[in-house]
Design a protein around this motif. Structure first.
Motif, mmCIF file in Angstrom:
data_model
loop_
_atom_site.group_PDB
_atom_site.id
_atom_site.type_symbol
_atom_site.label_atom_id
_atom_site.label_comp_id
_atom_site.label_asym_id
_atom_site.label_seq_id
_atom_site.Cartn_x
_atom_site.Cartn_y
_atom_site.Cartn_z
ATOM 1 N N GLU A 66 16.392 -19.505 -35.168
ATOM 2 C CA GLU A 66 17.592 -19.180 -34.396
ATOM 3 C C GLU A 66 17.289 -18.165 -33.299
ATOM 4 O O GLU A 66 17.771 -18.304 -32.169
ATOM 5 N N GLN A 67 16.488 -17.156 -33.613
ATOM 6 C CA GLN A 67 16.117 -16.144 -32.619
ATOM 7 C C GLN A 67 15.312 -16.774 -31.492
ATOM 8 O O GLN A 67 15.552 -16.508 -30.312
ATOM 9 N N LEU A 68 14.347 -17.646 -31.846
ATOM 10 C CA LEU A 68 13.531 -18.300 -30.838
ATOM 11 C C LEU A 68 14.368 -19.229 -29.971
ATOM 12 O O LEU A 68 14.210 -19.260 -28.747
ATOM 13 N N ARG A 69 15.303 -19.955 -30.587
ATOM 14 C CA ARG A 69 16.197 -20.821 -29.813
ATOM 15 C C ARG A 69 16.999 -20.018 -28.804
ATOM 16 O O ARG A 69 17.061 -20.361 -27.630
ATOM 17 N N ASP A 70 17.611 -18.930 -29.259
ATOM 18 C CA ASP A 70 18.423 -18.104 -28.364
ATOM 19 C C ASP A 70 17.581 -17.512 -27.237
ATOM 20 O O ASP A 70 18.008 -17.488 -26.077
#
Length: 196
Positions: A179-183
């Protein structure tokens, strides 16, 4: 492998100041390289790796598939006397056993790196692949996870670009890291968007 702010590209660091802490949580320590002198070089920078749970998910799913194959072979031989089933079944079981043996080494050969202008993804020992995906060319960033993945708290992140051959799937990321990498990638891609 920890990721200090000095090792993160400045454009990515501005978008996600604490990304390194999340991206390297419960991952392998160092990316494994093939021993050959003709290998593809890793280059400079910090490489992030897969979560350790990825190996367990792969072993469980491959082991379950091997049990299904073994049950089918046993059913054919014991109930119907089809002894020939051991030939293809034995070959298939040997391939699955080999896959289970090399899975831990294979998982340590996966890695990704956030650079100033692109994300670089690397995988493979015998068949090596290194793909650089420019931030401005990313069209879709997708997170998926199956029931077994959810049980172990991991997911896979898929980056889609206009060219199908440059699409990248990063398996075995912790859910929070995915999720952090996507954002982070969405924010950086929006700031780097080129005229498509």
């Amino acid at each position: 492998m920890t990721n200090s702010p000095e090792e993160t590209p400045s454009s990515v660091r501005e978008q996600a100041p604490a990304a390194g802490d999340v991206l390297d949580l419960d991952t392998y320590d160092a990316i494994r390289e093939p021993r050959s002198a003709a290998r593809l070089p890793l280059g400079d920078g910090t490489w992030h790796q897969l979560a350790r749970q990825y190996v367990w998910v792969q072993l469980i799913s491959t082991g379950a598939f091997a049990l299904v194959v073994l049950a089918a072979v046993l059913l054919l031989t014991l109930l119907w006397g089809q002894w020939w089933a051991w030939i293809p079944g034995g070959i298939f079981l040997a391939i699955l056993a080999w896959t289970m043996i090399i899975t831990p080494r294979q998982a340590r050969a996966y890695g990704y790196q956030l650079r100033d202008d692109d994300l670089v993804f690397r995988r493979g020992i015998l068949w090596q692949r290194v793909v650089a995906v420019p931030y401005g060319r990313m069209q879709l960033i997708d997170i998926t996870h199956g029931p077994l993945d959810r049980g172990f708290g991991i997911a896979q992140l898929k980056l889609v670009t206009a060219a199908a051959s440059t699409g990248v799937v990063i398996p075995g990321l912790k859910q929070q890291a995915a999720e952090q990498l996507r954002d982070t990638l969405v924010d950086v891609a929006e700031s780097r968007r080129t005229g498509l």
